[in-house]
Enzyme design. Structure first.
Site, PDB file in Angstrom:
ATOM      1  N   GLU A  21       0.863  -1.225  -0.028  1.00 58.38           N
ATOM      2  CA  GLU A  21       0.018  -0.052  -0.168  1.00 58.38           C
ATOM      3  C   GLU A  21       0.925   1.221  -0.131  1.00 58.38           C
ATOM      4  O   GLU A  21       0.629   2.056   0.946  1.00 58.38           O
ATOM      5  CB  GLU A  21      -0.899   0.093   1.253  1.00 58.38           C
ATOM      6  N   GLU A  80      -5.535  -8.486   0.937  1.00 58.62           N
ATOM      7  CA  GLU A  80      -6.200  -7.866   2.174  1.00 58.62           C
ATOM      8  C   GLU A  80      -7.791  -7.721   1.942  1.00 58.62           C
ATOM      9  O   GLU A  80      -8.054  -6.870   1.030  1.00 58.62           O
ATOM     10  CB  GLU A  80      -5.301  -6.687   2.800  1.00 58.62           C
TER      11      GLU A  80
HETATM   12  C1  NOJ Z   1      -3.830  -1.949   5.513  1.00 49.37           C
HETATM   13  C2  NOJ Z   1      -2.527  -2.427   5.943  1.00 49.37           C
HETATM   14  O1  NOJ Z   1      -2.020  -2.987   4.836  1.00 49.37           O
HETATM   15  C3  NOJ Z   1      -2.597  -3.165   7.056  1.00 49.37           C
HETATM   16  O2  NOJ Z   1      -1.258  -3.070   7.604  1.00 49.37           O
HETATM   17  C4  NOJ Z   1      -3.665  -2.682   8.165  1.00 49.37           C
HETATM   18  O3  NOJ Z   1      -3.527  -3.205   9.362  1.00 49.37           O
HETATM   19  C5  NOJ Z   1      -4.918  -2.999   7.265  1.00 49.37           C
HETATM   20  N1  NOJ Z   1      -5.154  -2.464   6.159  1.00 49.37           N
HETATM   21  C6  NOJ Z   1      -6.357  -2.282   8.133  1.00 49.37           C
HETATM   22  O4  NOJ Z   1      -6.100  -1.113   8.315  1.00 49.37           O
END
Ligand code: NOJ
Length: 454
Positions: free
Chosen positions: A175, A364
């Site tokens: 991200e 994710e």
């Molecule tokens: C994005 C991130 O990659 C991760 O580290 C985070 O905990 C989750 N989304 C939830 O916000």
């Protein structure tokens, strides 16, 4: 009488036999053992040690203690039938000062973890960078320094040489839009830098590092299944007024196009779609546009919500403001994010429309809700519903022909949620952070059944 609409049961088989199922985590959020052996400080170790940065002044010195007790979580994954485990490597465990010396202790730890996963029939999926830049390099500017590309290449060289014989699934970055925006523009994440110049430099160097890092993975692990991940969010205008539509387009360009398009060989989006892109020019050197392109095997997308946007003169550079979900009286998660499953469908379609993308994996997806332990159980119906409704939307896109072939739940266990500390619980497994006791939640039992019944 109103009829309640009952969704048909989901079956793993509907997604195809080669569809990849897994769970995702990140080093800083789970490992703890912040000063084990010769580990160096990362920007997150430093950021969390300052008062007032993290909700409740939480820190991740112990987190889920995964470093010491990974075998407990691996055993749970095995019992749940989870075939793929995504985790990240901590740069400063491997190279304490970011460059130069390699820590044998760090290498030994990841070797133990990788071997243990494989012995238990679980495939390791490694993210090289999940936000924990070495502090020693941040002192030299971190991602704002163009030398970061070389620092990152050295680190990738070390990781792939040591683990590439057993790790076949690699992701370069996690991200980039989030960690550059929150960490280098807004200053609400580590390293807490602010301002446009720091942000644009970081964006450009991270984008170059993504492709340069990928070239090293490809060279050292020729049979690697190689990708990188992007956050993405469906953006909709607040009204159908031209101004709001234009504002929504600027935000969409920033969040859903500006990071992936250079990697696909398309360069940064046109300034007509996002005028601030012009300000990037001073940092772009001859040949950079070509260097940013890389032919990945897959693109990982991570979509949690949608955003509604209206035009605003008060927000510099993008001229757009988010209309918060709480003001719209919609269902939200503990993060204040709207629950809006069609967003993932639209994002899969958006990425699928790029002919350069070979394969999309949802690396994710998940939700934070306040969980209660009642008689030793966590009955998290809302999380189960969230996962199922997002999977239905994924399936819809897939049935329409989208090249989407994997889904990783965020996250295996509750963990350290960055600026939110331990307030936001995303796990399929509940963690009591006092005792480190684990309880598989109702959503985790459902996921296990879903994976094993078919
Ligand atoms: C994005 C991130 O990659 C991760 O580290 C985070 O905990 C989750 N989304 C939830 O916000």
């Amino acid at each position: 009488m109103s009829k309640r609409h009952i969704e048909p049961e989901l079956h793993k088989g509907q997604f195809g036999h080669d569809f990849m199922w897994g769970v995702a985590t990140a080093a800083f959020q789970i490992e703890g053992a912040h000063d084990a052996d010769d580990k160096g400080l990362s920007i997150w170790d430093v950021f969390t040690s300052k008062s007032g940065r993290i909700k409740g002044n939480h820190h991740a010195r112990t987190a889920c203690d995964f470093y010491n007790s990974y075998h407990i979580d691996v055993a749970l994954m095995k019992r749940m039938g989870i075939p793929n485990f995504r985790f990240s490597l901590s740069w400063t465990r491997i190279m304490p000062s970011g460059t130069g010396e390699v820590s044998q202790n760090g290498i030994d730890y990841y070797n133990r973890l990788i071997d243990h996963l494989l012995e238990n029939g679980i495939e390791p999926w490694v993210t090289l960078y999940h936000w924990d830049m070495p502090h020693a390099l941040d002192v030299r500017g971190g991602w704002t320094n163009r030398e970061s590309i070389d620092w990152f290449k050295d680190y990738v060289e070390v990781c792939t040489k040591h683990f590439g014989d057993r790790v076949k699934n690699w992701m370069v970055m996690n991200e980039p839009s989030v960690f550059t925006g929150a960490g280098y523009f807004l200053g609400i994440h580590a390293p807490g830098r602010r301002g446009l110049a720091s942000y644009l430099k970081a964006v450009h160097h991270v984008t170059l590092s993504t492709a340069e890092g990928a070239r090293i993975v490809r060279a050292n692990v020729p049979d690697a299944h190689l990708g990188t991940t992007f956050s993405c969010t469906q953006i909709e205008p607040y009204t159908q007024h031209e101004k709001d539509i234009a504002a929504a387009n600027r935000v969409h360009t920033l969040l859903n196009r500006a990071f992936v398009e250079p990697i696909l060989g398309l360069g940064y989006p046109d300034a007509a779609d996002l005028p601030v892109i012009r300000k990037m020019e001073p940092y772009i050197q001859p040949g950079d546009i070509e260097k940013m392109a890389f032919d990945f095997d897959f693109v990982g997308i991570q979509c949690y919500t949608r955003e509604i946007v209206k035009s605003s003169f008060l927000t510099p550079y993008v001229g757009a403001a988010l209309v918060k979900a709480e003001k719209r009286r919609v269902m939200t998660t503990e993060m204040g994010w709207e629950v809006h499953p069609p967003s993932i469908y639209h994002m899969i379609k958006h990425f699928d429309a790029y002919p350069q993308i070979k394969n999309i994996l949802v690396t994710e997806n998940g939700a934070a809700f306040p969980d209660a332990v009642v008689e030793g159980k966590v009955y998290d119906l809302r999380r189960k519903d969230y996962l199922q409704s997002h999977l239905r939307q994924l399936l819809k896109a897939k049935e329409e022909g989208a090249r989407v072939n994997g889904y990783f739940v965020w996250s295996l266990t509750d963990n350290f949620e960055w600026a939110e500390g331990y307030h936001a619980r995303f796990g399929l497994i509940y963690v009591d952070f006092e005792t480190q006791q684990r309880i598989v939640k109702h959503s985790g039992e459902w996921f296990a059944e879903f994976l094993q019944l078919n």
